[in-house]
Design a protein around this motif. Sequence first.
Motif, PDB file in Angstrom:
ATOM      1  N   GLN A 312      16.554  26.048  17.961  1.00  0.00           N
ATOM      2  CA  GLN A 312      18.186  26.391  17.895  1.00  0.00           C
ATOM      3  C   GLN A 312      18.374  26.363  16.266  1.00  0.00           C
ATOM      4  O   GLN A 312      19.805  26.413  16.632  1.00  0.00           O
ATOM      5  N   LEU A 313      17.603  26.354  15.317  1.00  0.00           N
ATOM      6  CA  LEU A 313      18.021  26.738  13.640  1.00  0.00           C
ATOM      7  C   LEU A 313      18.110  28.047  13.891  1.00  0.00           C
ATOM      8  O   LEU A 313      19.639  28.756  13.598  1.00  0.00           O
ATOM      9  N   ALA A 314      17.800  28.706  14.361  1.00  0.00           N
ATOM     10  CA  ALA A 314      17.795  30.197  14.688  1.00  0.00           C
ATOM     11  C   ALA A 314      18.941  30.706  14.991  1.00  0.00           C
ATOM     12  O   ALA A 314      20.189  31.504  15.229  1.00  0.00           O
ATOM     13  N   GLN A 315      19.187  30.425  16.250  1.00  0.00           N
ATOM     14  CA  GLN A 315      20.388  30.185  17.304  1.00  0.00           C
ATOM     15  C   GLN A 315      22.296  30.398  16.589  1.00  0.00           C
ATOM     16  O   GLN A 315      22.589  30.614  16.418  1.00  0.00           O
ATOM     17  N   LYS A 316      21.503  28.577  15.731  1.00  0.00           N
ATOM     18  CA  LYS A 316      23.231  28.584  14.562  1.00  0.00           C
ATOM     19  C   LYS A 316      22.595  29.657  14.097  1.00  0.00           C
ATOM     20  O   LYS A 316      24.266  30.057  13.563  1.00  0.00           O
ATOM     21  N   LEU A 317      21.946  30.398  12.949  1.00  0.00           N
ATOM     22  CA  LEU A 317      22.226  31.236  12.151  1.00  0.00           C
ATOM     23  C   LEU A 317      23.292  32.771  11.968  1.00  0.00           C
ATOM     24  O   LEU A 317      22.636  33.136  11.629  1.00  0.00           O
ATOM     25  N   GLU A 318      22.014  32.309  13.876  1.00  0.00           N
ATOM     26  CA  GLU A 318      22.780  33.729  14.652  1.00  0.00           C
ATOM     27  C   GLU A 318      23.562  34.233  14.596  1.00  0.00           C
ATOM     28  O   GLU A 318      24.969  34.591  13.983  1.00  0.00           O
ATOM     29  N   SER A 319      24.415  32.645  15.181  1.00  0.00           N
ATOM     30  CA  SER A 319      25.456  33.135  15.535  1.00  0.00           C
ATOM     31  C   SER A 319      26.661  32.892  14.203  1.00  0.00           C
ATOM     32  O   SER A 319      28.031  32.849  14.081  1.00  0.00           O
ATOM     33  N   HIS A 320      26.167  32.538  12.877  1.00  0.00           N
ATOM     34  CA  HIS A 320      27.033  31.787  12.048  1.00  0.00           C
ATOM     35  C   HIS A 320      26.901  33.211  10.843  1.00  0.00           C
ATOM     36  O   HIS A 320      27.944  34.068  10.840  1.00  0.00           O
ATOM     37  N   ASN A 321      26.213  33.530  11.173  1.00  0.00           N
ATOM     38  CA  ASN A 321      26.110  35.678  11.141  1.00  0.00           C
ATOM     39  C   ASN A 321      27.188  36.419  11.523  1.00  0.00           C
ATOM     40  O   ASN A 321      27.774  37.205  11.010  1.00  0.00           O
ATOM     41  N   ARG A 322      27.470  36.382  12.902  1.00  0.00           N
ATOM     42  CA  ARG A 322      28.139  36.837  13.466  1.00  0.00           C
ATOM     43  C   ARG A 322      29.689  36.233  12.899  1.00  0.00           C
ATOM     44  O   ARG A 322      30.721  37.033  12.339  1.00  0.00           O
ATOM     45  N   GLU A 323      29.084  35.100  12.433  1.00  0.00           N
ATOM     46  CA  GLU A 323      30.948  34.830  11.918  1.00  0.00           C
ATOM     47  C   GLU A 323      31.115  35.443  10.949  1.00  0.00           C
ATOM     48  O   GLU A 323      32.368  35.303  10.364  1.00  0.00           O
ATOM     49  N   ARG A 324      30.197  35.583  10.074  1.00  0.00           N
ATOM     50  CA  ARG A 324      29.857  35.624   8.485  1.00  0.00           C
ATOM     51  C   ARG A 324      31.051  37.082   8.521  1.00  0.00           C
ATOM     52  O   ARG A 324      32.150  37.577   8.030  1.00  0.00           O
ATOM     53  N   GLN A 325      30.052  37.974   9.714  1.00  0.00           N
ATOM     54  CA  GLN A 325      30.314  39.762   9.790  1.00  0.00           C
ATOM     55  C   GLN A 325      31.747  39.536  10.275  1.00  0.00           C
ATOM     56  O   GLN A 325      32.571  41.016   9.961  1.00  0.00           O
ATOM     57  N   GLN A 326      31.998  38.641  10.951  1.00  0.00           N
ATOM     58  CA  GLN A 326      34.413  39.209  11.653  1.00  0.00           C
ATOM     59  C   GLN A 326      34.623  38.438  10.389  1.00  0.00           C
ATOM     60  O   GLN A 326      35.503  39.264   9.993  1.00  0.00           O
ATOM     61  N   ILE A 327      34.337  37.158   9.327  1.00  0.00           N
ATOM     62  CA  ILE A 327      35.556  36.944   8.434  1.00  0.00           C
ATOM     63  C   ILE A 327      35.381  38.277   7.574  1.00  0.00           C
ATOM     64  O   ILE A 327      36.292  37.866   6.547  1.00  0.00           O
ATOM     65  N   THR A 328      34.373  38.539   7.594  1.00  0.00           N
ATOM     66  CA  THR A 328      34.422  39.496   6.156  1.00  0.00           C
ATOM     67  C   THR A 328      35.071  40.098   6.611  1.00  0.00           C
ATOM     68  O   THR A 328      35.990  41.298   5.762  1.00  0.00           O
ATOM     69  N   ARG A 329      35.177  41.078   7.631  1.00  0.00           N
ATOM     70  CA  ARG A 329      36.077  42.402   8.449  1.00  0.00           C
ATOM     71  C   ARG A 329      37.697  42.045   8.616  1.00  0.00           C
ATOM     72  O   ARG A 329      38.393  42.724   7.666  1.00  0.00           O
ATOM     73  N   GLU A 330      37.965  40.567   8.651  1.00  0.00           N
ATOM     74  CA  GLU A 330      39.402  39.448   8.359  1.00  0.00           C
ATOM     75  C   GLU A 330      39.219  39.786   6.848  1.00  0.00           C
ATOM     76  O   GLU A 330      40.857  40.450   6.337  1.00  0.00           O
ATOM     77  N   THR A 331      38.694  39.373   6.269  1.00  0.00           N
ATOM     78  CA  THR A 331      39.026  39.596   4.429  1.00  0.00           C
ATOM     79  C   THR A 331      38.627  40.667   3.812  1.00  0.00           C
ATOM     80  O   THR A 331      40.147  41.201   3.308  1.00  0.00           O
ATOM     81  N   ILE A 332      38.149  41.490   4.466  1.00  0.00           N
ATOM     82  CA  ILE A 332      38.398  43.608   3.470  1.00  0.00           C
ATOM     83  C   ILE A 332      39.562  43.846   4.023  1.00  0.00           C
ATOM     84  O   ILE A 332      40.053  44.352   3.166  1.00  0.00           O
ATOM     85  N   GLU A 333      40.234  43.732   5.267  1.00  0.00           N
ATOM     86  CA  GLU A 333      41.613  43.647   6.147  1.00  0.00           C
ATOM     87  C   GLU A 333      42.432  43.519   5.545  1.00  0.00           C
ATOM     88  O   GLU A 333      43.629  44.443   5.179  1.00  0.00           O
ATOM     89  N   LYS A 334      42.810  41.879   5.194  1.00  0.00           N
ATOM     90  CA  LYS A 334      43.918  41.629   4.556  1.00  0.00           C
ATOM     91  C   LYS A 334      43.916  41.815   3.064  1.00  0.00           C
ATOM     92  O   LYS A 334      45.023  41.959   2.454  1.00  0.00           O
ATOM     93  N   ALA A 335      42.508  41.371   2.197  1.00  0.00           N
ATOM     94  CA  ALA A 335      42.971  41.828   1.086  1.00  0.00           C
ATOM     95  C   ALA A 335      42.778  43.822   0.933  1.00  0.00           C
ATOM     96  O   ALA A 335      43.569  44.153   0.092  1.00  0.00           O
ATOM     97  N   GLU A 336      42.869  44.433   1.962  1.00  0.00           N
ATOM     98  CA  GLU A 336      43.493  45.543   2.064  1.00  0.00           C
ATOM     99  C   GLU A 336      44.689  45.948   2.072  1.00  0.00           C
ATOM    100  O   GLU A 336      45.090  46.632   1.759  1.00  0.00           O
ATOM    101  N   GLN A 337      45.477  45.700   2.342  1.00  0.00           N
ATOM    102  CA  GLN A 337      46.838  44.952   3.098  1.00  0.00           C
ATOM    103  C   GLN A 337      47.166  44.805   1.397  1.00  0.00           C
ATOM    104  O   GLN A 337      48.619  45.771   0.908  1.00  0.00           O
ATOM    105  N   ILE A 338      47.261  43.680   0.952  1.00  0.00           N
ATOM    106  CA  ILE A 338      47.752  43.321  -0.273  1.00  0.00           C
ATOM    107  C   ILE A 338      47.402  44.031  -1.348  1.00  0.00           C
ATOM    108  O   ILE A 338      48.827  44.443  -2.314  1.00  0.00           O
TER     109      ILE A 338
END
Length: 563
Positions: A312-338
């Motif tokens: 269960q914990l491994a699944q949790k970390l895996e989905s946290h990691n996906r979420e982390r990648q997604q949010i990082t991409r969004e942050t970079i995009e928005k930061a580039e706009q700024i």
Amino acid sequence: MALSRNWQINTPITREAEEKLKSFPPIFRQLLFNRGYATDESARSFLKALVQFDTSPWQLKGMERAVDRIKNAIKSSELITIYGDFDVDGVTATALMVEVLKNLGGNVVPYIPNRFDEGYGLNNDALESIQLDGCKLVITVDCGIRSWEEVKHAGELGLDIIISDHHNPGKILPEGYAVINPKQPGDQYPDKDLAGVGVAWKIAEALLEKYPESDLKNNELLDLVVLGTVADLAPLIGENRRLVRMGLHQLQHTSRQGLFSLANVAGLNIKNCNAGNIGFTLGPRLNASGRMESALASYKLLVTQDIQLAGQLAQKLESHNRERQQITRETIEKAEQIISNQNQNDYLLFAVDPDFNPGVVGLAASRLSEKYYKPAIVCTDEGETTRGSCRSIPEFHITEALDQCSEILIRHGGHAAAAGFTVLNENIDELKKRLKLIAKDELKDLELRPTLCADLEISISELNEKVLEQLEWFEPTGYGNPQAVFVSRNVQVLSKRTVGNTNAHLKLVVSDGFSKFDAIGFNLGYLSTNLTKTIDIMFAFEMNEFNGQKNLQLRLLDIKLVE
Ligand SMILES: [Mn+2]
């Protein structure tokens, strides 16, 4: 597209070193020389990962006092708290320390602060609640060396604090019960590069000496040590090289259910795990929980023996990691706009937004700095204050720049390439203006281009399976012990195509007229259209394994077109 990059090739080996290293094949003489091993003896001890000096844990200042105090705490069943950190180094160090003290009969609990509402290091609220829980002794791992005020507060609360850390001490050392840090003034320990988990392991080594009846062997803890050491980018030389080599072996044979499960969900065979897999696969997943929610999930994954919970914990970390990648991409995009609304000639990138997740601003800053080859700062506006994370290029010392603005900062710290700060929102515009000015002053006369370094120039027909086997001697490679990089001039492109779902990667067959090799250039797909028939290549030489098939391959780092 991407910035064109300078190529730098190491200076050729001296005649003297060439003579001393003559028992090695010619290519390896240059590789050893480049890594600072210019005598037969130093080269051999490096390759065998021997530690040349005596590294008794008792050489660490404060060790004896710390071990005596811990022994007393175990004997009188005092509640002990291990105070760690939310990154991989901190979490593995916490797990290691808890495991050792439990094994020795200690009454011990972990404490890992939350990145979002507590931040890094000791804080008074946490110490007060630890004291209210009846704890008498706190042992920090991977933090505490700069927390002299909090340590003082803990003293007033009646807590004894043993600080174990590997970060650079500030001007004022904390007055804990004992302070263990190879970087503190007066410390005699010969190796200064241990990670936080490495320092914790040294304490375990010293403790286990005092409890010969324990069934725990300190080498069994090296799977934790290798994870923290590699993920924390501690240089893989000296004692770390030995710890990582032994640690990889331990990790490949780990009995930790959580690591099996985590490797499994990440598609990694833990039996073949190398330092690169820690850096790119296990490390980011173990970090993701602390970036998205709480690092306790990673801690539990490391210590649990329950197969179901591990899964269960491994699944949790895996989905946290996906979420982390997604949010990082969004942050970079928005930061580039700024950033695109700011002056394009600015020498420093600065983006603030209330929606930026403080768990990923460092990752975003790092990618922006790489992409534009400028210092980059990405900050979260938290209402009254703003927290920023900075990443820089070798030409600009970001912490020194922050030092020049210290009177308008609430706090700041870091090193040349990375730093963090907190600032009152009324000062944020002033801070941005001043940092941009400092950067302009220091950078305006420089030609700013990323530099790639290679070990030597060779013809690709010099490469074969034997060479690859010998390159294995240099493993584990990574931070502080880079993989061998070669340059070959005027190779012919026999075929080219792009691969990957966005055609991001470039796949070539190249030849020097004698031998031909497959070559893969990750993220070099954009070069495909204009590629000339003859090119210069910079590359690492590797074995590619795909569907059980193995073949020799050049992993391209950069290409220069030859007209
Ligand atoms: Mn650390």
